[in-house]
Design an enzyme around this catalytic site. Structure first.
Site: not given
Length: 490
Positions: A279, A234
């Site tokens: 994307c 993270h």
């Protein structure tokens, strides 16, 4: 292949590539351990304690479990008060019960008489028959890890029952269970070793130092996670921020799963569009062919256009709403949360699709390229795998950068602008890399002709995009993990 402009660089990116000429791999400061390697470390500690304290290995093993495998603490306490530690741990130097080899004894549990060879005892000397001992120890092992603290069955006796006696008494399967508990206790109490949290994984990770790279580790089982909190990787946010973000997302009153994650209407024809690639550049199907951004639904211009990563509250709409101030404030907070949550969740989906694409490249596309483009070897195609690995890594960083953005104070506009700039630049490069990796390979997979010149051009474009993307994400991580300190004091 799509228009070349999608993959072209500005001068800054071209200059950035020079920084990679002397690039070296980051040195790993952790070690993935197999069970036998953990057992070796454990035996080393047992041998050290046995030699220094002049006690048996079985006694050393027992007392280490009581000291949570802290060798230094044990040695300090032992030399400060050996008699007190011996008494507390049940490590008797002399038996309290003695009898001759030819003497017949009564088992203290079943009260039957047995010859010397049928009796067993701990260091205290209290004799019990093999069958009763076996039932006593087996029941303790079946009950769980507390079997590591086993004492003599005599109610008034605290003598330790070590692993040597356990080995003699129980079956091989039961002793393996006992050893399993020993190994688990060693890892779970060790300050620098933790089990991999992946289901069914038997590896552990031992750290040396995380001074320069956070807590990200990768296990041999392919699971990547944060060693400190055992959640997924993270960076750039800390473990406490992850905890707060996860708890917030579990709150049903603020859960935004209803927003997205797979379909949105085309802004032009209103037909539902499914996001099936990573994307955010979307193209509606024929005959519409409208190109738009998945996040903001605005017309897609080019990858060099401004990124929509920044939160911009719809203040004009807010003014028109006839809401009380408190409700307007709540709506603002919810809209802001939705902005960051949508992008956090969408990048998770994009990462998952990228992992699928990487697996397809490894298992299918590499073989197809080598068979159709005969001038290529598998070794020459490593750059494609490296590009997808970079996409996966960057998607994870970009994902958690949106959690970082959510918790940024709203009263620090300079830091907000710097954050949006760094994140926008990194996201822009990632989208271009992802687009190139998805579409750039297709002509070579579908063509039966050798396209050597075109492939070399594709290689240069993809490799350069990979390097530039890595550089921009390095800048993003450095900036965010330093608290955007560049603007402090301005």
């Amino acid at each position: 292949m799509d228009d070349e402009s999608d993959y072209m660089y500005d001068d800054e990116e071209s200059n950035d590539q020079e920084d990679y000429d002397e690039e070296s791999n980051d040195q790993e400061d952790y070690t993935v351990l197999k069970e036998e390697e953990i057992a070796k470390l454990q035996e080393d500690d047992i041998n050290e304690v046995s030699n220094v304290l002049c006690i048996s290995q079985s006694a050393a093993c027992f007392v280490l479990t009581q000291f949570n495998w802290k060798v230094i603490d044990l040695k300090d306490d032992w030399f400060a008060d050996e008699d007190g530690i011996r008494q507390k741990m049940g490590l008797l130097e002399k038996p309290v019960v003695q009898f001759a080899e030819k003497q017949r004894s009564i088992c203290g549990i079943c009260f039957d008489g047995y010859n010397y060879g049928w009796m067993y005892w701990a260091a205290c000397g209290h004799p019990y028959c093999g069958q009763c001992w076996r039932g006593y120890v087996s029941a303790a092992i079946k009950d769980g890890p507390l079997c590591l603290m086993l004492r003599c069955p005599e109610p008034s006796c605290r003598a330790a029952v070590g692993r040597d006696l356990v080995l003699v008494l129980v079956s091989k399967q039961e002793y393996e269970r006992y050893r399993y508990y020993l190994l688990r206790s060693y890892v779970e109490q060790h300050l620098k070793i933790k089990w991999c949290p992946a289901p069914g994984c038997k590896y552990a990770v031992k750290v040396d130092s995380f001074a320069n790279r956070g807590y990200d580790v990768s296990c041999l089982c392919s699971n990547s996670y944060c060693w400190n909190c055992t959640e997924e990787n993270h960076r750039p946010v800390d473990c406490e921020t992850v905890r707060k973000w996860i708890m917030k997302n579990k709150d049903s009153s603020q859960n935004a799963e209803w927003i997205l994650v797979n379909t949105k209407p085309c802004p032009k024809c209103k037909r539902p569009i499914q996001k099936n690639q990573g994307c955010h550049h979307m193209t509606c199907s024929a005959p519409c062919r409208y190109e738009f951004c998945w996040y903001c639904l605005k017309k897609f211009e080019s990858y060099s256009a401004a990124c929509c990563n920044a939160y911009r509250g719809n203040y004009d709409e807010m003014k028109e709403l006839k809401l009380e101030p408190d409700k307007k404030k709540l709506k603002h907070h919810l809209d802001r949360y939705v902005h960051y949550y949508e992008r956090w969740a969408s990048n998770r989906t994009s990462k998952e699709k990228a992992i699928e694409s990487l697996n397809e490249v490894r298992t299918k596309h590499i073989e197809e390229l080598v068979s159709k483009q005969l001038y290529l070897t598998k070794l020459e195609l490593i750059f494609i795998i490296e590009a997808w690995q970079q996409i996966i890594e960057c998607r994870q960083v970009l994902r958690w950068s949106y959690a970082y953005g959510y918790y940024m104070p709203e009263d620090e506009p300079l830091k907000a602008k710097l954050f949006e700039h760094l994140q926008g630049q990194a996201e822009n490069r990632l989208e271009r890399l992802h687009k190139c990796a998805v579409t750039g390979l297709q002509p070579f997979l579908s063509s039966e002709e050798e396209l050597k010149d075109s492939f070399n051009k594709f290689r240069i474009e993809l490799d350069a995009l990979t390097r530039a993307t890595k550089d921009h994400f390095k800048k993003l991580l450095t900036g965010l993990e330093n608290g955007l300190s560049e603007v402090d004091g301005d």
